[in-house]
Write a protein that holds these residues in place. Sequence first.
Motif, PDB file in Angstrom:
ATOM      1  N   ASN A   1     -10.092   2.610  -5.054  1.00 24.66           N
ATOM      2  CA  ASN A   1      -9.383   1.335  -4.932  1.00 24.66           C
ATOM      3  C   ASN A   1      -9.649   0.577  -3.631  1.00 24.66           C
ATOM      4  OD1 ASN A   1      -8.171   1.672  -7.430  1.00 24.66           O
ATOM      5  ND2 ASN A   1      -6.377   2.679  -6.582  1.00 24.66           N
ATOM      6  N   TYR A   2      -9.927   1.306  -2.537  1.00 21.14           N
ATOM      7  CA  TYR A   2     -10.046   0.661  -1.232  1.00 21.14           C
ATOM      8  C   TYR A   2     -11.382   0.898  -0.536  1.00 21.14           C
ATOM      9  CZ  TYR A   2      -5.076  -0.203  -1.732  1.00 21.14           C
ATOM     10  OH  TYR A   2      -3.856  -0.627  -2.195  1.00 21.14           O
TER      11      TYR A   2
ATOM     12  N   LYS B   1      -7.404   6.745   6.201  1.00 24.00           N
ATOM     13  CA  LYS B   1      -8.803   6.358   6.111  1.00 24.00           C
ATOM     14  C   LYS B   1      -9.477   6.697   7.421  1.00 24.00           C
ATOM     15  CE  LYS B   1     -11.632   2.539   4.472  1.00 24.00           C
ATOM     16  NZ  LYS B   1     -11.608   1.136   3.981  1.00 24.00           N
TER      17      LYS B   1
ATOM     18  N   MET C   1       0.834  -1.198   0.000  1.00 23.32           N
ATOM     19  CA  MET C   1       0.000   0.000   0.000  1.00 23.32           C
ATOM     20  C   MET C   1       0.876   1.259   0.000  1.00 23.32           C
ATOM     21  SD  MET C   1      -3.193   0.976   2.486  1.00 23.32           S
ATOM     22  CE  MET C   1      -4.378  -0.189   1.836  1.00 23.32           C
TER      23      MET C   1
ATOM     24  N   SER D   1      -3.896   2.304   7.930  1.00 23.04           N
ATOM     25  CA  SER D   1      -4.308   3.131   6.787  1.00 23.04           C
ATOM     26  C   SER D   1      -3.757   4.552   6.852  1.00 23.04           C
ATOM     27  CB  SER D   1      -5.836   3.191   6.708  1.00 23.04           C
ATOM     28  OG  SER D   1      -6.354   3.971   7.772  1.00 23.04           O
TER      29      SER D   1
END
Length: 88
Positions: free
Chosen positions: A49-50, A86, A17, A71
Amino acid sequence: MAKKSIEIRKSEMSDEMQRETLQVALLAVKVYEERIDIARYIRTEFERNYGGSWNCIVGDFSTSVRPKANSLICFTVSDNKILLFKSA
């Protein structure tokens, strides 16, 4: 064109990532001049994407955030300080 310098200051992401984050950020810095556009591009790519709600800050900042586990990354690309995480 000069090569962009990259420095990861803090990361709570997998190596994979992290690599993706740096690739997306390098492209954003190459394509966009305005920091808001760089941040919007990175955020949009990670939401696509996530999934979920991602936040991206570009520029000089001090912050206290509560990200979801694994994240968060804070790094620089040339003179752009970037925080991506995130939302919890």
